[in-house]
Design a protein around this motif. Structure first.
Motif, PDB file in Angstrom:
ATOM      1  N   GLN A  77       4.823  11.500  28.494  1.00 22.01           N
ATOM      2  CA  GLN A  77       5.807  12.265  29.267  1.00 22.01           C
ATOM      3  C   GLN A  77       7.188  12.273  28.596  1.00 22.01           C
ATOM      4  O   GLN A  77       8.130  12.829  29.129  1.00 22.01           O
ATOM      5  N   GLY A  78       7.301  11.618  27.436  1.00 20.93           N
ATOM      6  CA  GLY A  78       8.561  11.600  26.707  1.00 20.93           C
ATOM      7  C   GLY A  78       9.477  10.440  27.047  1.00 20.93           C
ATOM      8  O   GLY A  78      10.608  10.389  26.581  1.00 20.93           O
ATOM      9  N   GLN A  79       9.019   9.475  27.862  1.00 26.06           N
ATOM     10  CA  GLN A  79       9.839   8.305  28.188  1.00 26.06           C
ATOM     11  C   GLN A  79       9.921   7.397  26.972  1.00 26.06           C
ATOM     12  O   GLN A  79       8.902   7.050  26.366  1.00 26.06           O
ATOM     13  N   GLU A  80      11.126   7.010  26.617  1.00 28.63           N
ATOM     14  CA  GLU A  80      11.376   6.136  25.473  1.00 28.63           C
ATOM     15  C   GLU A  80      11.373   4.683  25.930  1.00 28.63           C
ATOM     16  O   GLU A  80      12.002   4.346  26.931  1.00 28.63           O
ATOM     17  N   MET A  81      10.645   3.829  25.193  1.00 27.18           N
ATOM     18  CA  MET A  81      10.634   2.391  25.440  1.00 27.18           C
ATOM     19  C   MET A  81      10.761   1.685  24.100  1.00 27.18           C
ATOM     20  O   MET A  81      10.144   2.108  23.125  1.00 27.18           O
ATOM     21  N   TRP A  82      11.562   0.649  24.085  1.00 24.00           N
ATOM     22  CA  TRP A  82      11.751  -0.148  22.872  1.00 24.00           C
ATOM     23  C   TRP A  82      11.096  -1.503  23.055  1.00 24.00           C
ATOM     24  O   TRP A  82      11.016  -2.022  24.168  1.00 24.00           O
ATOM     25  N   GLY A  83      10.657  -2.083  21.943  1.00 25.13           N
ATOM     26  CA  GLY A  83      10.083  -3.415  21.970  1.00 25.13           C
ATOM     27  C   GLY A  83      10.420  -4.166  20.704  1.00 25.13           C
ATOM     28  O   GLY A  83      10.864  -3.578  19.711  1.00 25.13           O
ATOM     29  N   PRO A 133       7.187 -10.702  32.973  1.00 21.13           N
ATOM     30  CA  PRO A 133       7.906 -11.717  32.183  1.00 21.13           C
ATOM     31  C   PRO A 133       8.795 -11.077  31.115  1.00 21.13           C
ATOM     32  O   PRO A 133       8.396 -10.124  30.449  1.00 21.13           O
ATOM     33  N   LEU A 134       9.982 -11.619  30.971  1.00 25.08           N
ATOM     34  CA  LEU A 134      10.928 -11.106  29.990  1.00 25.08           C
ATOM     35  C   LEU A 134      10.384 -11.259  28.575  1.00 25.08           C
ATOM     36  O   LEU A 134      10.586 -10.385  27.728  1.00 25.08           O
ATOM     37  N   GLN A 135       9.682 -12.371  28.330  1.00 24.50           N
ATOM     38  CA  GLN A 135       9.138 -12.624  26.998  1.00 24.50           C
ATOM     39  C   GLN A 135       7.683 -13.083  27.107  1.00 24.50           C
ATOM     40  O   GLN A 135       7.310 -13.749  28.070  1.00 24.50           O
ATOM     41  N   PHE A 160      10.275  -6.400  25.676  1.00 21.63           N
ATOM     42  CA  PHE A 160      10.889  -5.085  25.652  1.00 21.63           C
ATOM     43  C   PHE A 160      12.314  -5.284  25.155  1.00 21.63           C
ATOM     44  O   PHE A 160      12.876  -6.379  25.255  1.00 21.63           O
ATOM     45  N   SER A 161      12.887  -4.222  24.596  1.00 19.59           N
ATOM     46  CA  SER A 161      14.245  -4.350  24.074  1.00 19.59           C
ATOM     47  C   SER A 161      14.980  -3.035  24.249  1.00 19.59           C
ATOM     48  O   SER A 161      14.427  -2.047  24.721  1.00 19.59           O
ATOM     49  N   ASP A 162      16.228  -3.059  23.821  1.00 16.81           N
ATOM     50  CA  ASP A 162      17.003  -1.822  23.754  1.00 16.81           C
ATOM     51  C   ASP A 162      17.051  -1.397  22.283  1.00 16.81           C
ATOM     52  O   ASP A 162      16.527  -2.097  21.412  1.00 16.81           O
ATOM     53  N   PRO A 163      17.662  -0.249  21.984  1.00 21.47           N
ATOM     54  CA  PRO A 163      17.698   0.204  20.587  1.00 21.47           C
ATOM     55  C   PRO A 163      18.399  -0.763  19.626  1.00 21.47           C
ATOM     56  O   PRO A 163      18.175  -0.702  18.421  1.00 21.47           O
ATOM     57  N   GLU A 164      19.222  -1.677  20.159  1.00 16.38           N
ATOM     58  CA  GLU A 164      19.935  -2.638  19.314  1.00 16.38           C
ATOM     59  C   GLU A 164      19.227  -3.988  19.242  1.00 16.38           C
ATOM     60  O   GLU A 164      19.803  -4.959  18.774  1.00 16.38           O
ATOM     61  N   CYS A 165      18.014  -4.085  19.727  1.00 11.56           N
ATOM     62  CA  CYS A 165      17.184  -5.299  19.712  1.00 11.56           C
ATOM     63  C   CYS A 165      17.498  -6.301  20.813  1.00 11.56           C
ATOM     64  O   CYS A 165      16.980  -7.413  20.815  1.00 11.56           O
ATOM     65  N   GLY A 166      18.360  -5.952  21.763  1.00  8.21           N
ATOM     66  CA  GLY A 166      18.633  -6.855  22.881  1.00  8.21           C
ATOM     67  C   GLY A 166      17.450  -6.895  23.834  1.00  8.21           C
ATOM     68  O   GLY A 166      16.739  -5.912  24.001  1.00  8.21           O
ATOM     69  N   LEU A 167      17.234  -8.055  24.467  1.00  7.95           N
ATOM     70  CA  LEU A 167      16.135  -8.197  25.422  1.00  7.95           C
ATOM     71  C   LEU A 167      16.386  -7.334  26.653  1.00  7.95           C
ATOM     72  O   LEU A 167      17.505  -7.272  27.161  1.00  7.95           O
ATOM     73  N   GLY A 203      10.819 -15.938  11.873  1.00  7.82           N
ATOM     74  CA  GLY A 203      12.193 -15.579  12.201  1.00  7.82           C
ATOM     75  C   GLY A 203      12.479 -14.101  12.008  1.00  7.82           C
ATOM     76  O   GLY A 203      13.490 -13.589  12.486  1.00  7.82           O
ATOM     77  N   GLY A 204      11.593 -13.399  11.313  1.00  7.57           N
ATOM     78  CA  GLY A 204      11.740 -11.960  11.113  1.00  7.57           C
ATOM     79  C   GLY A 204      11.330 -11.198  12.361  1.00  7.57           C
ATOM     80  O   GLY A 204      10.746 -11.749  13.292  1.00  7.57           O
ATOM     81  N   MET A 205      11.632  -9.899  12.371  1.00  8.66           N
ATOM     82  CA  MET A 205      11.404  -9.116  13.563  1.00  8.66           C
ATOM     83  C   MET A 205      10.683  -7.800  13.277  1.00  8.66           C
ATOM     84  O   MET A 205      10.909  -7.180  12.250  1.00  8.66           O
ATOM     85  N   PHE A 206       9.840  -7.425  14.220  1.00  4.09           N
ATOM     86  CA  PHE A 206       9.263  -6.088  14.289  1.00  4.09           C
ATOM     87  C   PHE A 206       9.965  -5.425  15.473  1.00  4.09           C
ATOM     88  O   PHE A 206       9.837  -5.869  16.609  1.00  4.09           O
ATOM     89  N   HIS A 207      10.751  -4.397  15.195  1.00  2.00           N
ATOM     90  CA  HIS A 207      11.476  -3.657  16.233  1.00  2.00           C
ATOM     91  C   HIS A 207      10.954  -2.232  16.211  1.00  2.00           C
ATOM     92  O   HIS A 207      10.908  -1.604  15.146  1.00  2.00           O
ATOM     93  N   TYR A 208      10.557  -1.734  17.367  1.00  4.07           N
ATOM     94  CA  TYR A 208       9.894  -0.438  17.425  1.00  4.07           C
ATOM     95  C   TYR A 208      10.296   0.332  18.682  1.00  4.07           C
ATOM     96  O   TYR A 208      10.761  -0.236  19.664  1.00  4.07           O
ATOM     97  N   ARG A 209      10.071   1.630  18.601  1.00  2.00           N
ATOM     98  CA  ARG A 209      10.281   2.522  19.738  1.00  2.00           C
ATOM     99  C   ARG A 209       8.952   3.193  20.043  1.00  2.00           C
ATOM    100  O   ARG A 209       8.239   3.622  19.131  1.00  2.00           O
TER     101      ARG A 209
END
Length: 171
Positions: free
Chosen positions: A69-75, A111-113, A94-101, A58-64
């Protein structure tokens, strides 16, 4: 059905393994300690920042990640099963900075997930890491995109393993 087998994918799973010249406890820590994950996680050429690593079901690993080239991606990874020094099972996306899918920034039909199992085995002081990847709750179109992306997955995981190998060699 147990958590490690739950998936809705119609595509065959993607599997890749690499054996590292490092003992199991060192490889396990590289996958589970935030300071170490930040040193090697992501495709070759990318850097990573660990925002959260809560290692429990249930825990999460959230990363950037930052591309060359400097493109930011969240996961994010939401852990489903943790068997110390044996297996990590999680849902990766993949996610946004707030952990949203979010969708893959360069492949909107990806695939989204993803259901991911990372297995660890040790023999003669070396550790083999095996990644098993399957689309999770995916559409038929997403499964087709996954199946067509095997060369890209092979390249991405190979680069990630190369970074892990370098990290373990220098740890």
């Amino acid at each position: 059905m147990n958590d490690t087998q739950e998936t809705t994918s119609t595509a065959p799973k993607f599997v890749i393994s690499r054996t590292f010249k490092a003992p199991l406890d060192r490889v396990w820590k590289a996958w589970t300690e935030p300071e170490q994950m930040a040193q090697w996680w992501g495709p070759k050429g990318f850097s990573a920042d660990v925002k959260t690593l809560d290692l429990r079901p249930g825990g999460m690993f959230h990363y950037r990640m930052l591309s060359p080239q400097g493109q930011e991606m969240w996961g994010r990874m939401v852990f489903r099963e943790i068997v110390p020094e044996e297996r990590l099972v999680f849902i990766n996306s993949f996610s946004d900075p707030e952990c949203g899918l979010t969708r893959h920034p360069m492949a909107p039909e990806w695939p989204l997930q993803m259901h991911t199992t990372i297995s660890f085995t040790e023999a003669d002081g070396k550790t083999t890491v095996t990644v098993e990847w399957l689309p999770y709750e995916a559409t038929e179109s997403e499964c087709e995109t996954f199946d067509e992306g095997r060369d890209s997955m092979q390249a991405g995981w190979t680069g990630t393993f190369e970074k892990l190998e370098s990290h373990l060699d220098n740890a």
